[in-house]
Design a protein around this motif. Sequence first.
Motif, PDB file in Angstrom:
ATOM      1  N   ARG A 173       0.848  -1.184   0.000  1.00 52.89           N
ATOM      2  CA  ARG A 173       0.000   0.000   0.000  1.00 52.89           C
ATOM      3  C   ARG A 173       0.891   1.245   0.000  1.00 52.89           C
ATOM      4  NH1 ARG A 173      -1.505  -2.535   5.091  1.00 52.89           N
ATOM      5  NH2 ARG A 173      -0.655  -1.467   6.936  1.00 52.89           N
ATOM      6  N   LEU A 174       0.421   2.269  -0.681  1.00 52.36           N
ATOM      7  CA  LEU A 174       1.224   3.466  -0.892  1.00 52.36           C
ATOM      8  C   LEU A 174       0.888   4.554   0.125  1.00 52.36           C
ATOM      9  CD1 LEU A 174       3.267   4.878  -2.895  1.00 52.36           C
ATOM     10  CD2 LEU A 174       1.237   5.916  -3.933  1.00 52.36           C
ATOM     11  N   VAL A 175       1.921   5.122   0.732  1.00 52.66           N
ATOM     12  CA  VAL A 175       1.769   6.318   1.563  1.00 52.66           C
ATOM     13  C   VAL A 175       2.185   7.500   0.689  1.00 52.66           C
ATOM     14  CG1 VAL A 175       2.406   7.502   3.679  1.00 52.66           C
ATOM     15  CG2 VAL A 175       2.357   4.994   3.618  1.00 52.66           C
ATOM     16  N   PRO A 176       1.260   8.351   0.286  1.00 51.41           N
ATOM     17  CA  PRO A 176       1.582   9.439  -0.644  1.00 51.41           C
ATOM     18  C   PRO A 176       2.656  10.376  -0.103  1.00 51.41           C
ATOM     19  CG  PRO A 176      -0.797   9.177  -0.442  1.00 51.41           C
ATOM     20  CD  PRO A 176      -0.171   8.338   0.629  1.00 51.41           C
ATOM     21  N   ARG A 177       3.392  10.978  -1.003  1.00 47.29           N
ATOM     22  CA  ARG A 177       4.463  11.904  -0.641  1.00 47.29           C
ATOM     23  C   ARG A 177       3.961  13.036   0.257  1.00 47.29           C
ATOM     24  NH1 ARG A 177       9.421  13.680  -3.026  1.00 47.29           N
ATOM     25  NH2 ARG A 177       9.222  11.980  -4.527  1.00 47.29           N
ATOM     26  N   GLU A 178       2.760  13.527  -0.023  1.00 47.07           N
ATOM     27  CA  GLU A 178       2.207  14.629   0.764  1.00 47.07           C
ATOM     28  C   GLU A 178       2.016  14.220   2.221  1.00 47.07           C
ATOM     29  OE1 GLU A 178      -1.137  16.819   2.673  1.00 47.07           O
ATOM     30  OE2 GLU A 178      -1.273  14.781   1.840  1.00 47.07           O
ATOM     31  N   LYS A 179       1.567  12.978   2.453  1.00 56.04           N
ATOM     32  CA  LYS A 179       1.382  12.498   3.822  1.00 56.04           C
ATOM     33  C   LYS A 179       2.715  12.213   4.493  1.00 56.04           C
ATOM     34  CE  LYS A 179      -3.295  10.662   3.361  1.00 56.04           C
ATOM     35  NZ  LYS A 179      -4.184   9.498   3.583  1.00 56.04           N
ATOM     36  N   VAL A 180       3.697  11.779   3.725  1.00 61.47           N
ATOM     37  CA  VAL A 180       5.037  11.580   4.269  1.00 61.47           C
ATOM     38  C   VAL A 180       5.579  12.908   4.794  1.00 61.47           C
ATOM     39  CG1 VAL A 180       7.421  10.942   3.745  1.00 61.47           C
ATOM     40  CG2 VAL A 180       5.543   9.594   2.805  1.00 61.47           C
ATOM     41  N   GLY A 181       5.407  13.964   4.010  1.00 63.50           N
ATOM     42  CA  GLY A 181       5.861  15.284   4.423  1.00 63.50           C
ATOM     43  C   GLY A 181       5.156  15.788   5.666  1.00 63.50           C
ATOM     44  N   ARG A 182       3.858  15.532   5.758  1.00 68.74           N
ATOM     45  CA  ARG A 182       3.102  15.982   6.926  1.00 68.74           C
ATOM     46  C   ARG A 182       3.523  15.226   8.179  1.00 68.74           C
ATOM     47  NH1 ARG A 182      -3.025  15.546   5.423  1.00 68.74           N
ATOM     48  NH2 ARG A 182      -3.208  16.048   7.657  1.00 68.74           N
ATOM     49  N   VAL A 183       3.806  13.927   8.050  1.00 68.50           N
ATOM     50  CA  VAL A 183       4.273  13.158   9.203  1.00 68.50           C
ATOM     51  C   VAL A 183       5.649  13.666   9.649  1.00 68.50           C
ATOM     52  CG1 VAL A 183       5.076  10.884   9.964  1.00 68.50           C
ATOM     53  CG2 VAL A 183       2.928  11.086   8.713  1.00 68.50           C
ATOM     54  N   CYS A 184       6.512  13.981   8.696  1.00 62.92           N
ATOM     55  CA  CYS A 184       7.835  14.522   9.038  1.00 62.92           C
ATOM     56  C   CYS A 184       7.695  15.829   9.816  1.00 62.92           C
ATOM     57  CB  CYS A 184       8.656  14.759   7.769  1.00 62.92           C
ATOM     58  SG  CYS A 184       9.225  13.253   6.959  1.00 62.92           S
ATOM     59  N   ALA A 185       6.839  16.723   9.332  1.00 59.56           N
ATOM     60  CA  ALA A 185       6.645  18.012   9.991  1.00 59.56           C
ATOM     61  C   ALA A 185       6.042  17.833  11.388  1.00 59.56           C
ATOM     62  CB  ALA A 185       5.763  18.915   9.139  1.00 59.56           C
ATOM     63  N   GLU A 186       5.065  16.926  11.503  1.00 55.33           N
ATOM     64  CA  GLU A 186       4.416  16.702  12.799  1.00 55.33           C
ATOM     65  C   GLU A 186       5.374  16.039  13.784  1.00 55.33           C
ATOM     66  OE1 GLU A 186       0.556  16.980  14.902  1.00 55.33           O
ATOM     67  OE2 GLU A 186       1.704  18.039  13.351  1.00 55.33           O
ATOM     68  N   PHE A 187       6.233  15.161  13.265  1.00 52.75           N
ATOM     69  CA  PHE A 187       7.218  14.520  14.135  1.00 52.75           C
ATOM     70  C   PHE A 187       8.181  15.554  14.710  1.00 52.75           C
ATOM     71  CE2 PHE A 187      11.466  12.735  14.724  1.00 52.75           C
ATOM     72  CZ  PHE A 187      11.198  11.734  15.638  1.00 52.75           C
ATOM     73  N   GLN A 188       8.609  16.500  13.885  1.00 56.48           N
ATOM     74  CA  GLN A 188       9.514  17.533  14.377  1.00 56.48           C
ATOM     75  C   GLN A 188       8.837  18.409  15.418  1.00 56.48           C
ATOM     76  OE1 GLN A 188      12.658  17.853  13.975  1.00 56.48           O
ATOM     77  NE2 GLN A 188      12.856  16.196  12.508  1.00 56.48           N
ATOM     78  N   ARG A 189       7.540  18.572  15.296  1.00 59.08           N
ATOM     79  CA  ARG A 189       6.811  19.395  16.260  1.00 59.08           C
ATOM     80  C   ARG A 189       6.585  18.637  17.569  1.00 59.08           C
ATOM     81  NH1 ARG A 189       1.618  20.790  17.970  1.00 59.08           N
ATOM     82  NH2 ARG A 189       0.675  19.073  16.826  1.00 59.08           N
ATOM     83  N   LEU A 190       6.182  17.367  17.476  1.00 61.59           N
ATOM     84  CA  LEU A 190       5.806  16.595  18.665  1.00 61.59           C
ATOM     85  C   LEU A 190       6.959  15.783  19.258  1.00 61.59           C
ATOM     86  CD1 LEU A 190       2.405  15.097  17.430  1.00 61.59           C
ATOM     87  CD2 LEU A 190       2.729  17.113  18.881  1.00 61.59           C
ATOM     88  N   ARG A 191       7.878  15.352  18.406  1.00 60.66           N
ATOM     89  CA  ARG A 191       8.936  14.422  18.807  1.00 60.66           C
ATOM     90  C   ARG A 191       8.335  13.170  19.438  1.00 60.66           C
ATOM     91  NH1 ARG A 191      13.098  15.299  16.009  1.00 60.66           N
ATOM     92  NH2 ARG A 191      14.212  13.922  17.423  1.00 60.66           N
ATOM     93  N   SER A 192       7.217  12.734  18.908  1.00 57.21           N
ATOM     94  CA  SER A 192       6.500  11.579  19.442  1.00 57.21           C
ATOM     95  C   SER A 192       6.703  10.377  18.533  1.00 57.21           C
ATOM     96  CB  SER A 192       5.008  11.888  19.560  1.00 57.21           C
ATOM     97  OG  SER A 192       4.276  10.705  19.856  1.00 57.21           O
ATOM     98  N   THR A 193       6.884   9.194  19.128  1.00 55.25           N
ATOM     99  CA  THR A 193       6.992   7.962  18.352  1.00 55.25           C
ATOM    100  C   THR A 193       5.731   7.108  18.488  1.00 55.25           C
ATOM    101  OG1 THR A 193       8.107   6.879  20.215  1.00 55.25           O
ATOM    102  CG2 THR A 193       9.511   7.911  18.549  1.00 55.25           C
ATOM    103  N   LYS A 194       4.648   7.712  18.964  1.00 57.41           N
ATOM    104  CA  LYS A 194       3.386   6.991  19.098  1.00 57.41           C
ATOM    105  C   LYS A 194       2.575   7.140  17.807  1.00 57.41           C
ATOM    106  CE  LYS A 194       3.077   7.816  24.079  1.00 57.41           C
ATOM    107  NZ  LYS A 194       2.260   8.434  25.173  1.00 57.41           N
ATOM    108  N   PRO A 195       2.296   6.047  17.105  1.00 50.50           N
ATOM    109  CA  PRO A 195       1.541   6.132  15.849  1.00 50.50           C
ATOM    110  C   PRO A 195       0.191   6.824  16.011  1.00 50.50           C
ATOM    111  CG  PRO A 195       2.515   3.955  16.101  1.00 50.50           C
ATOM    112  CD  PRO A 195       2.730   4.667  17.399  1.00 50.50           C
ATOM    113  N   GLY A 196      -0.419   6.682  17.179  1.00 45.65           N
ATOM    114  CA  GLY A 196      -1.726   7.295  17.393  1.00 45.65           C
ATOM    115  C   GLY A 196      -1.719   8.806  17.263  1.00 45.65           C
ATOM    116  N   ASP A 197      -0.564   9.421  17.497  1.00 47.02           N
ATOM    117  CA  ASP A 197      -0.474  10.878  17.386  1.00 47.02           C
ATOM    118  C   ASP A 197      -0.519  11.357  15.945  1.00 47.02           C
ATOM    119  OD1 ASP A 197      -0.332  11.158  20.117  1.00 47.02           O
ATOM    120  OD2 ASP A 197       1.855  11.166  20.182  1.00 47.02           O
ATOM    121  N   TYR A 198      -0.457  10.422  14.997  1.00 44.82           N
ATOM    122  CA  TYR A 198      -0.425  10.781  13.583  1.00 44.82           C
ATOM    123  C   TYR A 198      -1.604  10.203  12.804  1.00 44.82           C
ATOM    124  CZ  TYR A 198       4.384  11.673  15.034  1.00 44.82           C
ATOM    125  OH  TYR A 198       5.495  12.115  15.710  1.00 44.82           O
TER     126      TYR A 198
END
Length: 297
Positions: free
Chosen positions: A50-75
Amino acid sequence: MGLLTADSLLRFASGLEGERLTTMARGAAFTLRVRPAGIEITPESSGEARLVPREKVGRVCAEFQRLRSTKPGDYQAITFDASYLLAVIDLYERDAGGFLADTYAAGRKRVPEARAAGGGASFGLLRGLATRPTVYVCFTPDRLSMRVAGTDRRLENVPLLAIEAVTQRIYAIGGDAREVSRPHVELCNPFQSDRTLVGDVDAAGVMLLYHLTILLPPRLGIRIRKPDLLLHPLHVQPGGVTTFELQGLVELGRVIGGRRVEVYLGEPLTDDRILAHRYEPARSYPVTTSPPRGARG
């Protein structure tokens, strides 16, 4: 050193193709392939890609930098495949923010080359704990440049944030912010102002902290010592800089975690001048009554 964006993560992930990876939360095995449209994830349990679109990859990267969370539920608001992306991001950060991305893609040569280059986790951890890094930050409304003096760790980016007007949620930082196309999302440049050095202090804090975390990521779960920050605005207004603005920059540096914060006005500095403190700060914290050791008149 790579900046954590959709492009840099995809580039790094291309060196992991064909390898058996596992998620951090449950240890679920999967493989991946990089496609032009994003990352294709194939869980071992189902065997269905299954494909994770580039746009969603970018949003997860940005949100990770903001939250520094490794919990999948936060995304989950972004994608239900966050656990796989977080596993890749974890590998990315363990390798000094993508320092070995080219080596991975070329031949998957790992630990020996990393340690020889000073980018391995063990050597980087000891060096980070033994010394206090000095981060030199230059900024204009068009460009943000940051580097750790005396090392090859540096990055440049466009000072832009894509922010949802009502909730103030940040969707992307840097060049990726231009690619966000969502209702009510606006571009914010914290250093764009006709009167002051910083037009939006809150946004500037987010921008600087985001990049500081990339320059000095944790090693083996241990945070590197608080850095000294040298802030250098390169776009001084015709009327000059007020003491209020200088103090505002000092406070901004303190808020984002600087142990010692200095503001410098003048020509760009070399690493040698920074490390020997051969410059005169316009403002500093803590306040010094005499030039620091090694300073020259």
